[in-house]
Design a protein around this motif. Structure first.
Motif, PDB file in Angstrom:
ATOM      1  N   GLU A 179      -4.103   7.733   4.777  1.00  0.00           N
ATOM      2  CA  GLU A 179      -4.833   6.814   3.918  1.00  0.00           C
ATOM      3  C   GLU A 179      -3.854   6.296   2.869  1.00  0.00           C
ATOM      4  N   SER A 203      -7.766  -0.132  -6.443  1.00  0.00           N
ATOM      5  CA  SER A 203      -8.347   1.082  -5.869  1.00  0.00           C
ATOM      6  C   SER A 203      -8.680   0.918  -4.389  1.00  0.00           C
ATOM      7  N   LYS A 204      -8.356  -0.228  -3.809  1.00  0.00           N
ATOM      8  CA  LYS A 204      -8.639  -0.488  -2.397  1.00  0.00           C
ATOM      9  C   LYS A 204      -7.777   0.419  -1.519  1.00  0.00           C
ATOM     10  N   THR A 205      -8.402   1.036  -0.523  1.00  0.00           N
ATOM     11  CA  THR A 205      -7.657   1.886   0.403  1.00  0.00           C
ATOM     12  C   THR A 205      -7.772   1.342   1.821  1.00  0.00           C
ATOM     13  N   THR A 234      -3.299   3.482  -0.598  1.00  0.00           N
ATOM     14  CA  THR A 234      -3.964   2.752  -1.672  1.00  0.00           C
ATOM     15  C   THR A 234      -3.151   1.518  -2.029  1.00  0.00           C
ATOM     16  N   TYR A 289       0.858  -1.175   0.000  1.00  0.00           N
ATOM     17  CA  TYR A 289       0.000   0.000   0.000  1.00  0.00           C
ATOM     18  C   TYR A 289       0.897   1.228   0.000  1.00  0.00           C
ATOM     19  N   ASN A 334      -4.850  10.101  -2.050  1.00  0.00           N
ATOM     20  CA  ASN A 334      -4.935   9.881  -0.605  1.00  0.00           C
ATOM     21  C   ASN A 334      -4.805  11.169   0.185  1.00  0.00           C
TER      22      ASN A 334
END
Length: 188
Positions: free
Chosen positions: A161, A168-170, A163, A131, A138
């Protein structure tokens, strides 16, 4: 001499058992308090789980670093790298790397391309479980509570935050806090 040959395998197995069978419930662990004394603490919440530095390798405990910080007074570069044992498999490790620039005073910083070098979180040290902080996608803040270049203490709180790479998952790192001596690295 024959007696010692029988004892060595038993001692080795006992060592593996002692270090390998310790289980920690990370949900029972608590974040360090917000302090400004250079206590070398670091932690945050990730998916409602407390994330704290830890390194307890089965065969070689304390052989790897668990928390390192570097602060360059001249240009305000702050680098924090921390590791924790993966709770599912002691041979795997999660790793977070926060590398910022122009952190020169006590204030709230909105993380963006002007003060960001990179922020990455790796689960199981796996590139497919990586990530990253992407300034255009973010949001994040860093609140520096103390920046004492005389006593070499930097402390603050953060929320970031991130990603997932190629998705596109955060995820949200929340309630982050640190109280560190500048240029500190530990393996215990």
């Amino acid at each position: 001499m024959k007696k010692f040959k029988n004892v060595l395998p038993i001692m080795f197995c006992l060592s593996v058992f002692i270090y390998g069978c310790k289980k920690e419930n990370n949900n029972m662990r608590v974040l360090p308090p917000v302090t400004m004394e250079g206590k070398n603490t670091f932690g945050f919440m990730l998916d409602n789980t407390v994330w704290l530095p830890s390194r307890k390798l089965i065969l070689f405990p304390n052989s790897s670093r668990k928390l390192c910080v570097s602060y360059q007074k001249e240009n305000g570069e702050l680098s924090i790298r921390s590791y924790r044992d993966n709770l599912k498999d002691n041979l795997l490790t999660d790793n977070i790397y926060i590398y910022l620039k122009d952190i020169k005073e006590e204030k709230v910083y909105e993380l963006n391309s002007s003060n960001l070098r990179e922020i990455n979180l790796y689960i199981d040290i796996n590139p497919t479980k990586a990530y990253s902080f992407i300034p255009s996608l973010n949001k994040g803040t860093l609140h520096i509570h103390k920046l004492d270049t005389v006593n070499n203490i930097i402390s603050g709180e953060f929320e970031i935050e991130l990603t997932k790479t190629n998705e596109s998952k955060t995820i949200l790192i929340s309630k982050g806090r640190f109280d560190l001596q500048m240029d500190y690295c530990t393996s215990n």
